[in-house]
Motif scaffolding. Structure first.
Motif, short mmCIF file in Angstrom:
data_model
loop_
_atom_site.label_atom_id
_atom_site.label_comp_id
_atom_site.label_asym_id
_atom_site.label_seq_id
_atom_site.Cartn_x
_atom_site.Cartn_y
_atom_site.Cartn_z
N ASP A 196 0.90 -1.14 0.00
CA ASP A 196 0.00 0.00 0.00
C ASP A 196 0.95 1.19 0.00
OD1 ASP A 196 -1.72 2.03 0.58
OD2 ASP A 196 -2.06 1.44 2.63
N GLU A 231 -0.29 8.68 3.59
CA GLU A 231 -0.92 7.97 4.71
C GLU A 231 -0.99 8.76 5.99
OE1 GLU A 231 -0.32 3.93 5.25
OE2 GLU A 231 -0.80 3.50 3.19
N THR A 232 -0.44 9.95 5.98
CA THR A 232 -0.64 10.80 7.15
C THR A 232 -1.33 12.10 6.74
OG1 THR A 232 1.69 11.38 6.87
CG2 THR A 232 1.17 9.90 8.66
N GLY A 233 -2.02 12.05 5.62
CA GLY A 233 -2.86 13.18 5.25
C GLY A 233 -2.39 14.03 4.09
N ASP A 259 -4.39 3.43 -5.49
CA ASP A 259 -4.08 3.20 -4.08
C ASP A 259 -5.26 2.58 -3.35
OD1 ASP A 259 -3.04 3.21 -1.58
OD2 ASP A 259 -2.82 5.37 -1.40
N ASN A 276 -11.98 11.14 6.05
CA ASN A 276 -11.53 10.82 7.39
C ASN A 276 -11.32 12.10 8.21
OD1 ASN A 276 -9.14 10.34 9.39
ND2 ASN A 276 -9.94 8.32 8.96
N ARG A 464 -14.76 8.06 9.82
CA ARG A 464 -14.76 8.01 8.35
C ARG A 464 -15.94 8.82 7.82
NH1 ARG A 464 -9.84 6.22 6.25
NH2 ARG A 464 -9.02 4.84 7.85
N ILE A 501 -6.69 15.84 10.99
CA ILE A 501 -6.93 15.58 9.56
C ILE A 501 -8.43 15.75 9.32
CG2 ILE A 501 -6.92 13.84 7.70
CD1 ILE A 501 -4.56 12.50 9.00
N GLY A 537 -11.61 3.10 2.94
CA GLY A 537 -10.48 3.94 3.35
C GLY A 537 -10.53 5.29 2.65
N THR A 538 -9.46 6.04 2.84
CA THR A 538 -9.46 7.42 2.38
C THR A 538 -8.24 7.72 1.53
OG1 THR A 538 -10.49 8.01 4.48
CG2 THR A 538 -9.50 9.82 3.22
N ILE A 539 -8.46 8.39 0.42
CA ILE A 539 -7.35 8.98 -0.33
C ILE A 539 -7.54 10.48 -0.18
CG2 ILE A 539 -6.18 9.14 -2.57
CD1 ILE A 539 -6.27 6.27 -1.45
N PRO A 540 -6.82 11.08 0.76
CA PRO A 540 -7.14 12.46 1.13
C PRO A 540 -7.15 13.43 -0.04
CG PRO A 540 -5.53 11.52 2.65
CD PRO A 540 -5.70 10.54 1.54
N HIS A 566 -1.88 -1.96 5.97
CA HIS A 566 -1.69 -1.41 7.32
C HIS A 566 -1.62 -2.50 8.38
CE1 HIS A 566 -3.42 2.85 6.37
NE2 HIS A 566 -2.79 2.33 5.33
C1 LIG Z 1 -6.57 10.01 6.02
C2 LIG Z 1 -5.88 8.69 6.18
C3 LIG Z 1 -4.64 8.94 6.97
C4 LIG Z 1 -5.57 8.08 4.85
C5 LIG Z 1 -5.33 6.58 4.85
N1 LIG Z 1 -5.16 6.19 3.47
C6 LIG Z 1 -4.76 4.98 3.10
O1 LIG Z 1 -4.50 4.11 3.87
C7 LIG Z 1 -4.65 4.73 1.61
N2 LIG Z 1 -3.66 3.79 1.34
C8 LIG Z 1 -6.52 5.83 5.44
O2 LIG Z 1 -6.45 5.48 6.61
O3 LIG Z 1 -7.52 5.60 4.76
#
Ligand SMILES: CC(C)C[C@H](NC(=O)CN)C(=O)O
Length: 597
Positions: A196, A231-233, A259, A276, A464, A501, A537-540, A566
């Motif tokens: 990832d 992955e940290t925003g 992703d 998120n 979320r 975030i 999940g999130t792709i910011p 993760h």
């Molecule tokens: C906002 C989160 C930190 C983004 C994170 N994104 C991914 O894991 C995509 N690979 C998430 O926790 O969704």
């Protein structure tokens, strides 16, 4: 697709540790790659090999520390890809056989590169690994230059870290292949990380490389954008894309992000992600019961200063609202740290109101045991599921038994309902908000039995986001609610709630031609239709890209449903990696067939 991974005792000296990429579904073609021996040799110590497995996530590192026995799957951390395209030129003869045959005959090289990338601990959540992240971006730029890209590395500034100091953000890499104005332009954006999402990033790079090696003209112009903080925003990326709107992004037609992962053994196309909102709830200090009134920072200073047990600190947290045009909202927070020491629970227990007890008390009020979010206003904001959405979910083949097996649970949150269907489970995975409690900083968490009262604890949780939730509104709802719950406790401790975030959800129109191109490419490579799915999940950056460019986005995953992102055993199979490369090669051609409107 079957898993074929070699066991390794993580955290213990590994004599012959191996990480395997398997050619799932084709036992004869299965080939293991020996990642760890090479790394062991390089690093000299087996435990360092283990930390390489840990490069993917904080979680994983913790597991390593706990010396858990775990499978050493193919672990990589994520970057992501985004593709745009411009104009279309007439007839292009797509040499599918030749291109995909090249991938077959060069798969060892591709796997080798992936091994080298996995070996770099480019973890954006761990600031001690920042040099590795910088190196990873350099390696990426080098690789792109090698295959003939016009490559640039852009400085995107600094990031404030927990101790109040600043460290530089990893550079964003942009690369361009082809500037033919008569062709479409495809821009691949790669976020950060490993499985990832390093494999998908490399699959995109290799897709371009294969065209180059065979001297076959790219059917579209390709632009790549690679960042290291997803992955940290995605810190710093919002400002970057705003700045690039009229330059690098100006001629882009479509965006592709890779992703995310499939839902099952079937390939998939993703048309939505959840957002998120990530919170820190800090219970700031233990106050002795005898000094039980809540004191202002100034009062505390006068009471304790100059006893040197008290410091007053001013900090600006990275408070972000992502996915809208004003990316950053910064706010000053006064953070008072009270008595610096943790306390002995025998000596002081019973006389102090403990921050941890306060924190657990308020965290417990976020979500019920049945999964109902208890913060007023959140559930009310959620857009009702439309009939069309319901129908789309129904059409997906999703086996609840396999899902439970994959994650190792016997019961799911909503499966105690009389009519629990896969539709409900998928809706709760993709389409409804949820609260997750991630951790407590400052808590005693080692093995053993330390009888301590932690002086300061920070609860970390996130919610979320789904349509029509709005991060600034959610921030207020959560903050007001937690403060009211906390007030009822009449604790002398002090609570700070900060949203660090605030990423919006993303939703696309799956009827767009781009999705037809994706389906056609999947049919060609995998011989079947894809699932049309959403991602929990999130792709910011996704919604922000859509807003800033006004262009369509598609998410084209190649990761397997059981890759364990993760998690402790994150992996990608060779099958997904290699066939995924062919998918991207083919997709570029399919995109070139889209008629400009
Ligand atoms: C906002 C989160 C930190 C983004 C994170 N994104 C991914 O894991 C995509 N690979 C998430 O926790 O969704």
């Amino acid at each position: 697709m079957e898993e074929n991974i070699t066991e390794c005792l993580v955290g213990q000296p590994c004599k012959a540790p191996r990480v395997s990429l398997d050619t799932s579904g084709d036992p004869e073609a299965r080939q293991n790659i020996d990642v760890l021996p090479a790394l062991t040799q390089k690093l000299g110590k087996a435990h360092q090999v283990v930390s390489i497995l840990g490069l993917l996530s904080e979680h994983q590192r913790k597991t390593n520390e706990m010396r858990k026995r775990t499978k050493a799957g193919d672990q990589m951390k994520g970057t992501r890809s985004v593709c745009f395209l411009l104009l279309f030129t007439g007839v292009f003869s797509f040499r599918f056989q030749e291109l995909t045959q090249y991938v077959n005959t060069h798969q060892e090289d591709f796997v080798q590169t992936l091994k080298e990338w996995i070996a770099v601990e480019s973890d954006s959540s761990d600031v001690t690994k920042r040099p590795d992240l910088h190196r990873m971006m350099e390696m990426t730029a080098e690789k792109l230059k090698l295959i003939g890209g016009k490559v640039e590395m852009s400085d995107i500034g600094t990031q404030m870290i927990a101790n109040g100091s600043s460290i530089s953000l990893p550079k964003v890499v942009t690369a361009q292949f082809g500037e033919d104005p008569t062709k479409h332009t495809v821009w691949n954006l790669y976020g950060r990380g490993a499985s990832d999402n390093k494999a998908p990033v490399l699959a995109w790079i290799h897709a371009v490389q294969v065209y180059k090696e065979l001297n076959i003209e790219l059917p579209v112009n390709v632009k790549l954008l690679l960042e290291g903080m997803e992955e940290t925003g995605s810190d710093g990326l919002y400002e970057f894309i705003e700045k690039q709107k009229d330059s690098f992004l100006v001629d882009v037609d479509y965006i592709i992000i890779s992703d995310c992962v499939w839902l099952s053994k079937r390939p998939a196309i993703t048309y939505g992600t959840r957002g998120n909102c990530y919170f820190f709830a800090e219970d700031l200090h233990v106050q002795m019961a005898m000094k039980s009134s809540v004191l202002s920072p100034a009062e505390l200073l006068t009471q304790f200063h100059p006893n040197s047990s008290l410091t007053l600190k001013l900090s600006i947290p990275a408070h972000k609202i992502l996915g809208q045009s004003s990316w950053w909202i910064e706010r000053e927070v006064q953070e008072v740290e009270g008595p610096k020491k943790d306390l002995h629970s025998g000596v002081y227990g019973g006389t102090v109101i403990e921050p941890m007890t306060d924190l657990i008390g308020i965290l417990d009020k976020l979500i019920s045991a049945e999964g109902q979010i208890l913060v007023p206003g959140i559930r009310e904001a959620v857009e009702p599921l439309s009939d069309e959405e319901w129908k789309r979910l129904q059409e997906i083949q999703f086996d609840l038994h396999t899902y439970k097996q994959e994650i190792g649970v016997t019961r799911l949150m909503y499966s105690n309902k009389a009519r629990a269907t896969h539709v409900e489970v998928l809706a709760h995975r993709w389409r409804y908000p949820t609260v997750s409690i991630h951790g407590i900083e400052g808590a005693f968490s080692s093995s053993g039995t330390k009888t301590v009262i932690p002086a300061k604890v920070i609860g970390k949780f996130s919610i979320r986001q789904v349509p029509n939730m709005d991060p600034p509104t959610v921030e207020k709802q959560v903050s007001d609610y937690l403060h009211s719950v906390f007030a009822k406790r009449k604790s002398p401790n002090k609570l700070n709630v900060t949203m660090v975030i605030g990423a919006k959800p993303w939703l696309a129109d799956p009827k767009h031609m781009l999705y037809e191109a994706g389906k056609a490419a999947i049919r060609k490579v995998f011989g079947e239709d894809p699932d049309l799915i959403r991602e929990g999940g999130t792709i910011p950056i996704a919604q922000a890209f859509q807003d800033v460019t006004g262009k369509s986005i598609i998410m084209l995953p190649i990761g397997g449903f059981d890759d364990g992102l993760h998690s402790q055993n994150e992996k990608i199979s060779r099958y997904n990696y290699i066939e995924g490369t062919k998918l991207f090669i083919t997709f570029l051609n399919e995109v070139s067939q889209i008629k400009k409107s």
